[in-house]
Write an enzyme that holds these catalytic residues in place. Structure first.
Site, short mmCIF file in Angstrom:
data_model
loop_
_atom_site.label_atom_id
_atom_site.label_comp_id
_atom_site.label_asym_id
_atom_site.label_seq_id
_atom_site.Cartn_x
_atom_site.Cartn_y
_atom_site.Cartn_z
N CYS A 107 0.52 -1.20 0.15
CA CYS A 107 0.17 -0.07 0.16
C CYS A 107 0.79 1.64 -0.46
O CYS A 107 1.60 1.12 0.06
CB CYS A 107 -1.05 -0.07 1.16
N GLY A 137 -1.93 1.83 -4.68
CA GLY A 137 -3.19 1.21 -4.28
C GLY A 137 -3.78 1.68 -5.47
O GLY A 137 -4.80 2.79 -5.09
N ASN A 213 1.19 -0.56 6.97
CA ASN A 213 1.28 -2.01 5.84
C ASN A 213 1.52 -3.14 6.93
O ASN A 213 3.30 -2.99 7.23
CB ASN A 213 1.79 -0.87 4.47
N GLY A 214 1.66 -4.49 7.05
CA GLY A 214 2.46 -5.42 7.70
C GLY A 214 1.99 -6.69 7.41
O GLY A 214 0.98 -6.78 7.07
N TYR A 371 9.72 -2.40 -10.39
CA TYR A 371 8.45 -1.82 -10.74
C TYR A 371 7.93 -1.34 -10.36
O TYR A 371 7.21 -0.08 -10.46
CB TYR A 371 7.87 -3.49 -11.19
N THR A 420 7.04 1.58 -17.25
CA THR A 420 8.77 1.63 -16.15
C THR A 420 9.80 1.90 -17.02
O THR A 420 10.59 1.51 -17.01
CB THR A 420 8.17 0.49 -15.20
N ASP A 482 10.73 -4.50 -21.39
CA ASP A 482 9.62 -4.89 -20.82
C ASP A 482 10.49 -4.66 -18.83
O ASP A 482 12.29 -5.23 -18.91
CB ASP A 482 8.76 -5.79 -20.56
N ASP A 483 9.87 -3.91 -17.88
CA ASP A 483 10.18 -4.63 -16.33
C ASP A 483 10.49 -5.89 -16.35
O ASP A 483 11.81 -6.00 -15.29
CB ASP A 483 9.71 -3.98 -15.67
#
Length: 705
Positions: A107, A137, A213-214, A371, A420, A482-483
């Site tokens: 997040c 998010g 966030n965890g 990314y 990216t 691409d990434d």
């Protein structure tokens, strides 16, 4: 018999039939500083002869934290199995005890406090910052603010920032206050219930709002503690609500009408002692200030900045997941919150940093750089933009080693896959001395496709997301950059687009190594069986991947080159030592923290159920709107199941119909083919929600009139 074995044995056996004595507690304390080998500890725990004393010891998590931290946490699996056995946890709950670890939500988090309590415009700044972190998010978003007098206001719900707060931001006006926190949730393998949109709030003690966030390894034990000892009710399945209530309970132990920094630090230390896992959080105490803290591994980012207040008479402070959110609002003097640290910011005061827990590793998730993060962000002293340029340079060197001189000579243009790799591709072109062109146009209103629940939806998403310009491809041999390559769905569709646009040969290069393992820290990339580089437990050969996506050749970045690209991207102005260690488990299976094998099975079960719910919801919406296709009609009529390849498909047999209806939570016959009941369900409205955040009004808890 070793001294370690002796201490453990004394700790888990009662002395003369009594509860643990001071001597046993001293033994546990001495264990935290012992220097012996750790391999004997799980065996000692598993061979414990008595349950009662060990149960008492397990409940005393304040004493056990040094043991968890120094010895048992690095042994994750043995610890949790032993704990479940000794605590007499039923079989159905043992796996949850182990598997609750790493149930992380990727997040974006924010916190902002103005210099003056009379400045009530904090919500506007937080709203603007949420747009800067929208890439972190798209599933849910929320803001909680605090105004004069300690009044807390909140708006949150599922959807994008523009959806939850309205396109014109009109709902921001409902959030007065001089300080606040914000949160963005990313779609993950867990639930996406509206009730779990953050921030969370509890009114006792002191009015705490919390954005988290965890992951918590001991969620089951924490729920038991909160229920039977702290007498706190948990209304959702979110670890965030658990952690908030643990913190609230520890802070309540002060017994004071008003708390100070010392009380908060001690409460955090006790919370860290009770909670085992990893986290990055921001919290707001009504009328007091903000708190930001990070676990001792620092897998997820958290950075602080400051700026002169609007009236020039003080300083505003802000915390965010990425520096871009701070920079765009005029904040400077960036400082990363280091592993195990907490910062307390009171209104009108300078922030104060405390070391809550000793740093164990400094290992940021490397996927942030290749990314996830914005290129204009700096994370833990590392420039995302510079790291991606370095990836391009090192990828070009790899291309020169892998392709023959003839193949390199054949390449006429280098084309990035937006967005990216736009940073990396010019560096590849420069090293190979090839022309760089933009060959794809990206629809910026379509978000990431790998999180879509079905293969067909992902294919459609790729076509909506990108369009190839024929003039850049026609009659040319192209090298696409691409990434990363995850499932291969996007890569295969892009290669098809390139050939349909007239490309003669299509080479495909990835700035990241092959993704061979599940991402367990919150990004729901795919299940292992869906990963194009993973073939039934074995890494698939590169030539097979090239054949699968339809490319002439495929080249992947080496893992060591990826690490070096990030390590060499340190910016000179970063104050703390930038991490030289990274979380790279998605590429090799070597995760920064120990992982029990049972967790992956649990993750697949959760992921499968989530995909089924999303596919069924989409099909129901299509039928209701009259835009359904035959497969969606079949899904609504028969329910869904997860096929052996991980795809969500219509259920076919009567047994599957029954099981799918149950698995999808269908208690009203909505998906069993009964058109009358489906029609009645639509007429009567949606069924009651299984859970809801009731602490403050939650946007979209109730349908619009």
């Amino acid at each position: 018999m070793s001294a370690t074995w002796h201490i453990i044995r004394q700790a888990i056996m009662p002395r003369k039939g009594k509860r643990m004595t001071k001597g046993v507690k001293d033994d546990i304390s001495r264990l935290s500083s012992a220097s012996e080998k750790k391999e004997n500890l799980p065996r000692a725990l598993c061979t414990a002869r008595r349950k009662k004393a060990f149960t008492s010891m397990m409940k005393d998590t304040h004493l056990l934290q040094p043991l968890f931290s120094s010895f048992l946490l690095p042994l994750g699996h043995d610890l949790t199995v032993a704990s479940a056995n000794q605590l007499n946890i039923p079989e159905t709950n043992k796996s949850h005890t182990v598997q609750s670890f790493f149930n992380v939500i990727m997040c974006g988090i924010l916190a902002l406090i103005k210099a003056s309590a009379s400045d009530a415009s904090v919500a506007g700044d937080l709203h603007e910052a949420l747009f800067m972190l929208q890439h972190r998010g798209q599933d849910a978003v929320g803001i909680a603010t605090c105004a004069s007098g300690g009044k807390v206001y909140q708006v949150k719900g599922n959807g994008l920032v523009s959806e939850v707060f309205n396109d014109n931001g009109s709902r921001v006006n409902q959030l007065p206050g001089y300080m606040g926190i914000g949160h963005l949730r990313y779609p993950t393998a867990g639930t996406s219930a509206n009730s779990e949109a953050q921030p969370f709030y509890v009114n006792s003690p002191y009015g705490i709002s919390f954005a988290h966030n965890g992951n918590l390894i001991n969620a089951t034990a924490l729920k038991h503690f909160l229920d039977f000892e702290a007498h706190r009710h948990i209304n959702t399945e979110s670890d965030s609500e658990l952690m908030l209530n643990i913190f609230a309970n520890e802070l309540n132990e002060t017994g004071k009408a008003r708390v100070n920094d010392k009380d908060i630090v001690e409460a955090l230390q006790r919370m860290y002692a009770r909670c085992v896992g990893g986290w990055a959080c921001v919290a707001m105490l009504a009328g007091y200030g903000l708190i930001g803290f990070r676990d001792c591994y620092a897998i997820r980012p958290l950075i602080m900045g400051s700026r002169t207040s609007s009236n020039g008479k003080g300083t505003d402070y802000m915390l965010a997941s990425e520096s871009i959110a701070l920079k765009q609002l005029g904040f400077r003097d960036f400082k990363d919150i280091l592993p195990g640290q907490a910062v307390i910011i009171k209104k009108g005061f300078t922030p104060v940093t405390y070391q809550i827990q000793e740093q164990r590793r400094y290992a940021v998730d490397i996927f942030e750089f290749c990314y996830f993060a914005r290129p204009d962000s700096i994370i833990d002293g590392i420039s995302v933009n510079v790291s991606r340029k370095n990836m391009g340079t090192r990828l070009a060197d790899k291309i020169k080693r892998v392709l023959t001189p003839e193949e390199i000579s054949d390449i006429e243009v280098i084309i990035p896959i937006p967005e990216t790799s736009v940073t990396s591709a010019p560096c590849v072109a420069a090293v190979l001395k090839k022309k760089f062109v933009q060959g794809f146009v990206k629809n910026r209103y379509v978000f990431r496709t790998f999180i879509m629940p079905g293969q067909r939806q992902r294919k459609q998403g790729v076509k909506r997301k990108l369009n190839a310009m024929d003039e850049e491809f026609a009659g040319k041999n192209v090298l696409l950059i691409d990434d990363s390559i995850v499932r291969g769905t996007t890569a295969r569709e892009i290669v098809t687009m390139a050939r349909e646009a007239g490309a003669k040969k299509v080479y495909f290069a990835s700035c990241a190594p092959p993704v061979t393992h599940a991402h367990i820290y919150g990004i729901d990339l795919a299940s292992p069986n869906e990963l194009v580089a993973h073939d039934h437990g074995q890494d698939r050969a590169i030539d097979e991947i090239a054949k699968y996506i339809g490319a002439d050749r495929v080249i992947f970045q080496d893992l060591q080159d990826l690490k070096a690209a990030c390590s060499e991207a340190v910016v000179s102005r970063s104050a703390p030592p930038a991490p030289r260690d990274f979380e790279v488990g998605v590429f090799c299976g070597d995760y920064v923290t120990p992982v029990d094998e049972g967790y992956f099975q649990h993750l697949e079960e959760v992921r499968g159920e989530t995909r089924k719910m999303k596919v069924l919801e989409k099909a129901r919406l299509a039928v209701a709107n009259g835009s359904e296709d035959p497969e969606e009609v079949e899904i609504v009529a028969k329910g869904v199941k997860v096929a052996s390849n991980g795809e969500v498909v219509p259920a076919t047999s009567s047994y599957e119909d029954s099981m799918s209806s149950q698995a999808n939570g269908d208690t009203n016959g909505y998906a069993n083919g009964d058109s009358k009941r489906r029609r009645r369900s639509r007429e009567e409205g949606s069924p009651p929600k299984d859970r809801m955040d009731i602490s403050l009004h939650n946007y979209r808890d109730f349908p619009a009139p």
